[in-house]
Structures are given as C-alpha cells and as structure tokens.
Design a protein around this motif. Structure first.
Motif, PDB file in Angstrom:
ATOM      1  N   TYR A  95       6.073   4.991 -42.371  1.00  0.00           N
ATOM      2  CA  TYR A  95       5.467   6.253 -41.976  1.00  0.00           C
ATOM      3  C   TYR A  95       5.606   6.451 -40.480  1.00  0.00           C
ATOM      4  O   TYR A  95       5.414   5.522 -39.693  1.00  0.00           O
ATOM      5  CB  TYR A  95       3.989   6.285 -42.374  1.00  0.00           C
ATOM      6  N   VAL A  96       5.925   7.681 -40.079  1.00  0.00           N
ATOM      7  CA  VAL A  96       6.274   7.975 -38.691  1.00  0.00           C
ATOM      8  C   VAL A  96       5.300   8.965 -38.076  1.00  0.00           C
ATOM      9  O   VAL A  96       4.912   9.956 -38.701  1.00  0.00           O
ATOM     10  CB  VAL A  96       7.716   8.535 -38.597  1.00  0.00           C
ATOM     11  N   SER A  97       4.900   8.677 -36.839  1.00  0.00           N
ATOM     12  CA  SER A  97       4.128   9.608 -36.020  1.00  0.00           C
ATOM     13  C   SER A  97       4.894   9.847 -34.721  1.00  0.00           C
ATOM     14  O   SER A  97       5.707   9.013 -34.315  1.00  0.00           O
ATOM     15  CB  SER A  97       2.745   9.037 -35.711  1.00  0.00           C
ATOM     16  N   ARG A  98       4.631  10.947 -34.071  1.00  0.00           N
ATOM     17  CA  ARG A  98       5.287  11.272 -32.793  1.00  0.00           C
ATOM     18  C   ARG A  98       4.277  11.198 -31.647  1.00  0.00           C
ATOM     19  O   ARG A  98       3.084  11.455 -31.839  1.00  0.00           O
ATOM     20  CB  ARG A  98       5.892  12.673 -32.828  1.00  0.00           C
ATOM     21  N   ILE A  99       4.770  10.844 -30.476  1.00  0.00           N
ATOM     22  CA  ILE A  99       3.946  10.795 -29.274  1.00  0.00           C
ATOM     23  C   ILE A  99       4.572  11.692 -28.214  1.00  0.00           C
ATOM     24  O   ILE A  99       5.810  11.719 -28.064  1.00  0.00           O
ATOM     25  CB  ILE A  99       3.811   9.344 -28.751  1.00  0.00           C
ATOM     26  N   PRO A 100       3.778  12.483 -27.470  1.00  0.00           N
ATOM     27  CA  PRO A 100       4.354  13.305 -26.406  1.00  0.00           C
ATOM     28  C   PRO A 100       5.103  12.442 -25.398  1.00  0.00           C
ATOM     29  O   PRO A 100       4.659  11.343 -25.034  1.00  0.00           O
ATOM     30  CB  PRO A 100       3.122  13.957 -25.762  1.00  0.00           C
ATOM     31  N   THR A 160      -2.005   6.644 -22.355  1.00  0.00           N
ATOM     32  CA  THR A 160      -3.149   7.491 -22.691  1.00  0.00           C
ATOM     33  C   THR A 160      -2.979   8.149 -24.054  1.00  0.00           C
ATOM     34  O   THR A 160      -3.959   8.338 -24.796  1.00  0.00           O
ATOM     35  CB  THR A 160      -3.321   8.580 -21.616  1.00  0.00           C
ATOM     36  N   ASP A 161      -1.732   8.471 -24.414  1.00  0.00           N
ATOM     37  CA  ASP A 161      -1.473   9.225 -25.642  1.00  0.00           C
ATOM     38  C   ASP A 161      -1.297   8.351 -26.879  1.00  0.00           C
ATOM     39  O   ASP A 161      -1.290   8.861 -28.002  1.00  0.00           O
ATOM     40  CB  ASP A 161      -0.210  10.078 -25.457  1.00  0.00           C
ATOM     41  N   LEU A 162      -1.167   7.046 -26.699  1.00  0.00           N
ATOM     42  CA  LEU A 162      -0.908   6.163 -27.842  1.00  0.00           C
ATOM     43  C   LEU A 162      -1.994   6.198 -28.918  1.00  0.00           C
ATOM     44  O   LEU A 162      -1.669   6.276 -30.116  1.00  0.00           O
ATOM     45  CB  LEU A 162      -0.696   4.726 -27.358  1.00  0.00           C
ATOM     46  N   PRO A 163      -3.284   6.145 -28.567  1.00  0.00           N
ATOM     47  CA  PRO A 163      -4.289   6.167 -29.639  1.00  0.00           C
ATOM     48  C   PRO A 163      -4.214   7.419 -30.515  1.00  0.00           C
ATOM     49  O   PRO A 163      -4.355   7.334 -31.741  1.00  0.00           O
ATOM     50  CB  PRO A 163      -5.616   6.092 -28.872  1.00  0.00           C
ATOM     51  N   ALA A 164      -3.981   8.575 -29.907  1.00  0.00           N
ATOM     52  CA  ALA A 164      -3.903   9.812 -30.684  1.00  0.00           C
ATOM     53  C   ALA A 164      -2.683   9.807 -31.599  1.00  0.00           C
ATOM     54  O   ALA A 164      -2.755  10.273 -32.746  1.00  0.00           O
ATOM     55  CB  ALA A 164      -3.851  11.018 -29.748  1.00  0.00           C
ATOM     56  N   ALA A 165      -1.567   9.275 -31.112  1.00  0.00           N
ATOM     57  CA  ALA A 165      -0.362   9.208 -31.944  1.00  0.00           C
ATOM     58  C   ALA A 165      -0.564   8.248 -33.109  1.00  0.00           C
ATOM     59  O   ALA A 165      -0.194   8.546 -34.255  1.00  0.00           O
ATOM     60  CB  ALA A 165       0.833   8.771 -31.094  1.00  0.00           C
ATOM     61  N   ALA A 166      -1.168   7.094 -32.843  1.00  0.00           N
ATOM     62  CA  ALA A 166      -1.421   6.120 -33.910  1.00  0.00           C
ATOM     63  C   ALA A 166      -2.414   6.667 -34.928  1.00  0.00           C
ATOM     64  O   ALA A 166      -2.336   6.365 -36.128  1.00  0.00           O
ATOM     65  CB  ALA A 166      -1.931   4.816 -33.306  1.00  0.00           C
ATOM     66  N   ASP A 167      -3.330   7.479 -34.459  1.00  0.00           N
ATOM     67  CA  ASP A 167      -4.364   8.050 -35.328  1.00  0.00           C
ATOM     68  C   ASP A 167      -3.781   9.004 -36.373  1.00  0.00           C
ATOM     69  O   ASP A 167      -4.415   9.275 -37.397  1.00  0.00           O
ATOM     70  CB  ASP A 167      -5.395   8.784 -34.468  1.00  0.00           C
ATOM     71  N   LEU A 168      -2.581   9.512 -36.123  1.00  0.00           N
ATOM     72  CA  LEU A 168      -1.947  10.451 -37.048  1.00  0.00           C
ATOM     73  C   LEU A 168      -1.208   9.759 -38.189  1.00  0.00           C
ATOM     74  O   LEU A 168      -0.747  10.420 -39.123  1.00  0.00           O
ATOM     75  CB  LEU A 168      -0.980  11.362 -36.287  1.00  0.00           C
ATOM     76  N   LEU A 169      -1.068   8.445 -38.148  1.00  0.00           N
ATOM     77  CA  LEU A 169      -0.466   7.731 -39.273  1.00  0.00           C
ATOM     78  C   LEU A 169      -1.412   7.774 -40.470  1.00  0.00           C
ATOM     79  O   LEU A 169      -2.635   7.758 -40.309  1.00  0.00           O
ATOM     80  CB  LEU A 169      -0.182   6.275 -38.883  1.00  0.00           C
ATOM     81  N   PRO A 170      -0.882   7.833 -41.701  1.00  0.00           N
ATOM     82  CA  PRO A 170      -1.750   7.859 -42.884  1.00  0.00           C
ATOM     83  C   PRO A 170      -2.719   6.673 -42.894  1.00  0.00           C
ATOM     84  O   PRO A 170      -2.357   5.561 -42.504  1.00  0.00           O
ATOM     85  CB  PRO A 170      -0.759   7.772 -44.045  1.00  0.00           C
ATOM     86  N   LYS A 171      -3.936   6.900 -43.363  1.00  0.00           N
ATOM     87  CA  LYS A 171      -4.998   5.897 -43.275  1.00  0.00           C
ATOM     88  C   LYS A 171      -5.427   5.322 -44.624  1.00  0.00           C
ATOM     89  O   LYS A 171      -6.349   4.496 -44.684  1.00  0.00           O
ATOM     90  CB  LYS A 171      -6.218   6.500 -42.583  1.00  0.00           C
ATOM     91  N   ALA A 172      -4.779   5.718 -45.704  1.00  0.00           N
ATOM     92  CA  ALA A 172      -5.244   5.279 -47.021  1.00  0.00           C
ATOM     93  C   ALA A 172      -5.112   3.772 -47.207  1.00  0.00           C
ATOM     94  O   ALA A 172      -5.904   3.155 -47.932  1.00  0.00           O
ATOM     95  CB  ALA A 172      -4.463   6.010 -48.117  1.00  0.00           C
ATOM     96  N   ARG A 173      -4.137   3.162 -46.544  1.00  0.00           N
ATOM     97  CA  ARG A 173      -3.908   1.721 -46.688  1.00  0.00           C
ATOM     98  C   ARG A 173      -3.719   1.099 -45.308  1.00  0.00           C
ATOM     99  O   ARG A 173      -3.214   1.750 -44.388  1.00  0.00           O
ATOM    100  CB  ARG A 173      -2.651   1.463 -47.529  1.00  0.00           C
ATOM    101  N   PRO A 174      -4.123  -0.164 -45.150  1.00  0.00           N
ATOM    102  CA  PRO A 174      -3.876  -0.848 -43.873  1.00  0.00           C
ATOM    103  C   PRO A 174      -2.399  -1.195 -43.717  1.00  0.00           C
ATOM    104  O   PRO A 174      -1.656  -1.277 -44.700  1.00  0.00           O
ATOM    105  CB  PRO A 174      -4.737  -2.113 -43.984  1.00  0.00           C
ATOM    106  N   TYR A 175      -1.990  -1.389 -42.471  1.00  0.00           N
ATOM    107  CA  TYR A 175      -0.604  -1.720 -42.158  1.00  0.00           C
ATOM    108  C   TYR A 175      -0.485  -3.201 -41.804  1.00  0.00           C
ATOM    109  O   TYR A 175      -1.414  -3.796 -41.235  1.00  0.00           O
ATOM    110  CB  TYR A 175      -0.113  -0.888 -40.966  1.00  0.00           C
ATOM    111  N   ARG A 176       0.657  -3.779 -42.113  1.00  0.00           N
ATOM    112  CA  ARG A 176       0.945  -5.117 -41.606  1.00  0.00           C
ATOM    113  C   ARG A 176       1.520  -5.045 -40.205  1.00  0.00           C
ATOM    114  O   ARG A 176       1.266  -5.906 -39.375  1.00  0.00           O
ATOM    115  CB  ARG A 176       1.934  -5.838 -42.534  1.00  0.00           C
TER     116      ARG A 176
END
Length: 237
Positions: free
Chosen positions: A45-50, A65-81
């Motif tokens: 799954y892919v998210s974009r960062i400014p 500064t923008d990394l948390p917001a970009a990571a927050d846009l990844l789907p949350k239904a399952r944890p990632y390895r």
C-alpha cells in the motif's frame, strides 16, 4: 432498496501488508516496484508525502514534519511488518532512526526502512564496503549522503553526480547516461561496488548492463529498498 446479506473473507495471515511512502514528485519508484514485487503475495500500500520540485537540504528536511501525516494515510485495518520511506537523500538529512520514529507515530508497523538503511544492509549482506557513488544531486545534498553512509562503514571516496536539483529532470535522465556514468566510476580499482542513488532515477534496467561491464555488484535506491523490505517482511514472520 434492499439491504442484502454478506459474509467477510478472512485475511490471509501469510500475506501481511507492507507500506510505502513515496515522494509527491517521484515518478519512478512505483513502476520499478511493480517489477520488483511481481512475485510477492503481500499487498503493498502506497501513500504520498509532499516534496519540493527542487532537491536541496531545506526541502528534504521539511519532510520530517510531514512524515506522520503521510504514514497516517496508509490503510489501518491490519498492522504492517514493514513500511518503507522512499527517499535516500532525505533519510541522510533527517536520519534513519528519526524517520522510523516519525512513521511509527501514526502507523502500526513493526519496523521502518529507507534506501539508506536498506543499501547499508544489502552491502553487509554482499560483504562490500567500498562504493563508487553515482547521484543526480547537487553537492549540498551529496555531502550529508556520503557522511551518512560513512557512519554505516561504507566509504564513497569515488563519486560522481549529474548535478541536477530539479526532480522533473532527474526522472528523465536517460538510462544510457546512467550506464555510462556508472561504468566510468565503477571501473576504478579502489571500489568493489557501485551505488546508484535516488528513488526517482531510473536504474532498474541499467543495473545488469553496468554489472556486465564492470564485473562488480551494483545497487540502487529502489532495488535495495525492495530487497530490504522483503527481508524484513520475512524476518517478522
């Protein structure tokens, strides 16, 4: 309107998702990752960062500064390895540990990697430490990059650059140009490998051509990141 019954399919426990944070200006990493992950059943799954149209230390540092917001846009239904952050130069400016911290603020992942961390792991795996560096960057970006690799025990005393800061031009540097430059650097007798830096530089088809001419391992940002993400995905099993 009728409300109809449905059932839910269970998630495949052997296909845990991986995440990838891609620069807004990057046109290369996703096409190359499609080839690199073609036989991997874990969804990516892919998210974009400014990111700035120009690559310099200021635009790179802003991504912290923008990394948390970009990571927050990844789907949350399952944890990632594993989640990969697709920027080599920003990782050297921000620092791999800090990148990981910022991603983990908003994303449930066991670990985070980036091209700098990944290439260092790949170099250890191959047993090489003296690289020729080919980058597209201006010198203010090359300096922290080489310093960051040196902190990982990787010397890049032999290096060359295309001196380009505009992302739209970096992605369009020809494969022949990459091959010619990398072969020129890689033939230096003091190096035992070549690193092609930048996720936006098209390198996937260049790698075998360079290796055939210099007889040494050639790593790239995207190839290293994909390899490390696969390794981490398996190790977290």
């Amino acid at each position: 309107m009728s409300t109809l019954p449905y059932t839910l399919d269970p998630d495949d426990p052997s296909a845990v998702p991986m995440g990838l944070i891609v620069l807004q200006t990057d046109e290369t990493i996703e096409p190359e990752f499609r080839s690199l992950f073609i036989d991997d059943k874990s969804p990516l799954y892919v998210s974009r960062i400014p990111s700035g149209a120009e690559v310099n230390t200021d635009t790179l540092a802003q991504m912290e500064t923008d990394l948390p917001a970009a990571a927050d846009l990844l789907p949350k239904a399952r944890p990632y390895r594993v989640v990969g952050y697709g920027c080599t130069s920003a990782s050297s400016v921000i620092g791999s540990d800090r990148v990981e911290q910022m991603v983990m603020q908003t994303c449930n992942t066991a670990t985070v990697t980036n091209p700098l961390r990944a290439a260092s792991a790949c170099a250890r795996h191959l047993g090489v430490s003296k690289f020729a560096l080919l980058s597209p960057y201006i010198e203010e970006v090359n300096t922290p990059l080489r310093r960051a690799f040196a902190e990982q025990g990787i010397s890049m005393d032999v290096f060359g650059t295309f001196g380009e800061s505009e992302e739209a031009k970096v992605v369009r540097i020809s494969t022949d140009s990459v091959v010619d430059a990398a072969v020129r650097l890689g033939r230096d007798s003091t190096v035992d490998a070549v690193f092609l830096s930048c996720t936006n530089l098209r390198t996937l088809t260049a790698i075998p051509r360079i290796e055939a001419q210099i007889g040494k391992p050639v790593l790239s940002s995207n190839q290293s990141l994909a390899w490390h993400m696969k390794q981490l995905n398996v190790s977290q099993n």
